[in-house]
Scaffold this motif. Structure first.
Motif, mmCIF file in Angstrom:
data_model
loop_
_atom_site.group_PDB
_atom_site.id
_atom_site.type_symbol
_atom_site.label_atom_id
_atom_site.label_comp_id
_atom_site.label_asym_id
_atom_site.label_seq_id
_atom_site.Cartn_x
_atom_site.Cartn_y
_atom_site.Cartn_z
ATOM 1 N N THR A 1 -6.208 13.933 1.000
ATOM 2 C CA THR A 1 -5.337 13.385 0.311
ATOM 3 C C THR A 1 -4.866 12.278 0.542
ATOM 4 O O THR A 1 -4.682 12.290 -1.178
ATOM 5 N N SER A 2 -5.583 11.522 1.163
ATOM 6 C CA SER A 2 -4.841 10.197 0.919
ATOM 7 C C SER A 2 -5.927 9.336 0.637
ATOM 8 O O SER A 2 -5.612 8.795 -0.769
ATOM 9 N N HIS B 1 -1.850 6.686 2.948
ATOM 10 C CA HIS B 1 -1.842 6.996 4.410
ATOM 11 C C HIS B 1 -1.238 6.705 5.137
ATOM 12 O O HIS B 1 -0.027 7.824 5.644
ATOM 13 N N TRP C 1 1.899 7.909 3.278
ATOM 14 C CA TRP C 1 2.342 8.796 3.172
ATOM 15 C C TRP C 1 2.589 9.770 4.215
ATOM 16 O O TRP C 1 4.039 10.349 4.758
ATOM 17 N N GLU D 1 6.268 12.280 5.522
ATOM 18 C CA GLU D 1 6.625 13.234 5.705
ATOM 19 C C GLU D 1 7.693 13.644 6.414
ATOM 20 O O GLU D 1 8.641 14.333 6.931
ATOM 21 N N TYR E 1 6.305 12.340 -4.416
ATOM 22 C CA TYR E 1 5.098 11.429 -4.436
ATOM 23 C C TYR E 1 6.174 10.202 -5.063
ATOM 24 O O TYR E 1 5.816 8.383 -5.065
ATOM 25 N N LEU F 1 6.868 8.076 -2.270
ATOM 26 C CA LEU F 1 5.289 7.808 -1.455
ATOM 27 C C LEU F 1 4.848 6.537 -2.158
ATOM 28 O O LEU F 1 4.834 5.428 -1.688
#
Length: 239
Positions: free
Chosen positions: A24-25, A45, A48, A52, A80, A83
């Motif tokens: 995903t990263s 990453h 992210w 979390e 997002y 992020l």
């Protein structure tokens, strides 16, 4: 090995059968790069992982992001945005980039099967057990199952966006059991989340199996841990 082989095997989807390769990263970094923001996958990453815990707080407070498209968009645009803030992206660019992220991660071709998924599904099917999918995912997961040609393996589908409940809520497990015709005592549930999969299954009397592909999860009392689905049929006494 289980003393009594199950009549039904319930399987999680994301990070159990399906993933977004290469990660995903890396995908998010590629989307940002297309917008002229050259972040590395490692940078994404780290950011992210920083978001979390905030996301988990919202989930613990009752947010259920997969029950409708509107809820999904609201949650992921928030995620997002956080992020991008951690990556130092100006606020004025957040909406366009969040939209690009959301579009990429809801595109069927973004997702693929783990190498061990088909082998495991075939072995379980040959063993004659009932297979059920139990996943916290928007309703489009069913289209993804067709796209990756695994829909036909499942006798039951309990997708949160369709049944209106997310793991660890008992309702989604009961939906899977009802469709499969098995009792909780006759079923095993396999997934990668302690909170959603292990605790959710245990709460309704289903035997849990924890899949720890990254070898990063803490052992759970009386819960078998696998690092690959290749070992699942033997663990269940079905190989």
């Amino acid at each position: 090995m289980f003393d009594t082989p199950p009549r039904a095997v319930l399987l999680d989807a994301g990070e159990t059968l399906l993933y977004a390769p290469p990660s995903t990263s890396a995908i998010a970094a590629a989307v940002a790069g297309e917008a002229g923001l050259p972040f590395t996958a490692a940078e994404v990453h780290a950011a992210w992982n920083g978001v979390e815990p905030e996301a988990q707080t919202r989930i613990d407070a009752g947010e259920r992001s997969t029950l409708s498209t509107e809820r999904s968009q609201r949650f992921w645009f928030w995620f997002y945005g956080r992020l991008l803030t951690k990556l130092g992206v100006p606020q004025g660019r957040h909406i366009a980039l969040a939209s690009a992220f959301y579009e990429r991660f809801t595109t069927l071709d973004t997702w693929d099967l783990y190498d061990d998924a088909l082998v495991c599904l075939n072995q379980l099917r040959q063993a004659g057990v009932t297979l059920a999918l139990v996943s916290n995912w928007e309703s489009w997961l069913e289209s993804l199952l067709h796209h990756r040609q695994i829909h036909h393996y499942f006798d039951a589908l309990a997708i949160s966006g369709q049944v209106g409940a997310e793991k660890p809520d008992a309702a989604i497990f009961h939906a899977a059991l009802g469709q499969s015709g098995a009792s909780a005592e006759e079923a095993v549930h396999v997934g990668d989340s302690v909170a959603s999969d292990v605790e959710g299954a245990r709460a309704v009397g289903i035997r849990p199996v924890l899949l720890d592909r990254s070898r990063s999860l803490a052992p759970q009392p009386d819960v078998p841990i696998l690092h690959s689905l290749t070992d699942l049929p033997a663990l269940l006494g079905l190989a």
